[in-house]
Scaffold this active site. Structure first.
Site, short mmCIF file in Angstrom:
data_model
loop_
_atom_site.label_atom_id
_atom_site.label_comp_id
_atom_site.label_asym_id
_atom_site.label_seq_id
_atom_site.Cartn_x
_atom_site.Cartn_y
_atom_site.Cartn_z
N ARG A 1 0.68 -1.15 0.52
CA ARG A 1 -0.10 -0.29 0.21
C ARG A 1 0.71 1.38 0.12
NH1 ARG A 1 -3.44 1.58 3.85
NH2 ARG A 1 -1.58 0.48 5.32
N GLN B 1 5.95 -10.53 2.13
CA GLN B 1 5.55 -9.12 3.08
C GLN B 1 6.59 -8.47 2.63
OE1 GLN B 1 2.27 -9.41 5.93
NE2 GLN B 1 4.19 -10.30 6.72
N ARG C 1 10.76 -22.68 37.70
CA ARG C 1 11.58 -21.84 36.25
C ARG C 1 12.25 -22.15 35.79
NH1 ARG C 1 11.30 -16.35 35.37
NH2 ARG C 1 12.98 -15.68 33.09
#
Length: 227
Positions: free
Chosen positions: A12, A107, A161
């Site tokens: 665009r 893209q 973790r």
């Protein structure tokens, strides 16, 4: 495998975040030119099409060897999605007598790739029974979400973790390369559908959405070109 492969680039003229983004210079060339050159470098891509409503983007794209598709203004607004524009492009390509076996959707905001990457993605796709494929980068990030005002970990247990190298590898869509069969675009109004495969790239991929992204992409491109 003798298949007709086309590359489609949507570009665009307008951009809210970065005005005229697709023509902004990146490492000495307009942003869109990097994607056109990647597609030209790919040995398995037979034709390159740029869909745009913008005359300047069209002129630059033609200068670098792309064929043009006139994008309707209603498919080029800030609110317009990419999928209908891709479907329109395919309709116009077939109306012109070209019936591709594969579509490579590139893209121009994700320029950290090469023609070799595109060829490798196409070959991987051809060697599977997938209907569509997207490029991804590996991720070991710790993800959280917030619900009803409080946070919770998504992809790990914060009470235990793990070391990053012990985490199960997940993948982030990087926007660089998509490959699909034409029926996916026509039926799903998308470039992803049916059986979906992943093409894994490195972590250097950048999807440009800000001026900082431009700076990071330029650093990466300049480094790769100097090696």
């Amino acid at each position: 495998m003798n298949q007709k492969v086309i590359a489609v680039i949507l570009a665009r003229g307008g951009s809210k975040g970065i005005p005229r983004k697709n023509l902004r210079l990146l490492a000495g060339k307009p942003l869109i030119v990097h994607t056109i050159l990647d597609a030209r470098e790919a040995e398995l891509v037979d034709h390159i099409y740029v869909s745009t409503e913008d005359a300047e983007i069209a002129d630059v794209s033609k200068e670098y060897g792309a064929e043009m598709i006139q994008r309707p203004l209603e498919l080029a607004t800030d609110a317009a999605a990419s999928a209908p524009a891709l479907a329109h492009a395919l309709t116009e390509i077939e109306r012109g007598g070209m019936y591709p076996d594969l579509i490579v959707f590139l893209q121009c905001t994700a320029p950290i790739r090469t023609g070799k990457d595109i060829d490798m993605a196409i070959k991987q796709f051809q060697n599977t029974d997938a209907d569509s494929l997207l490029s991804v980068s590996p991720s070991h990030k710790f993800l959280w979400e917030k619900s009803e005002g409080y946070a919770s970990s998504i992809n790990y247990d914060y009470r235990y973790r793990p070391r990053r190298q012990d985490m199960k590898t997940q993948f982030v869509e990087n926007g660089s390369i998509y490959v699909c069969k034409p029926w996916v675009v026509k039926q799903e109004q998308n470039w992803l559908g049916g059986k979906i495969d992943l093409f894994v790239m490195n972590e250097n991929c950048v999807d440009i959405d800000s001026l900082l992204d431009f700076e990071i992409a330029e650093l990466i491109l300049n480094k790769e070109q100097s090696e």
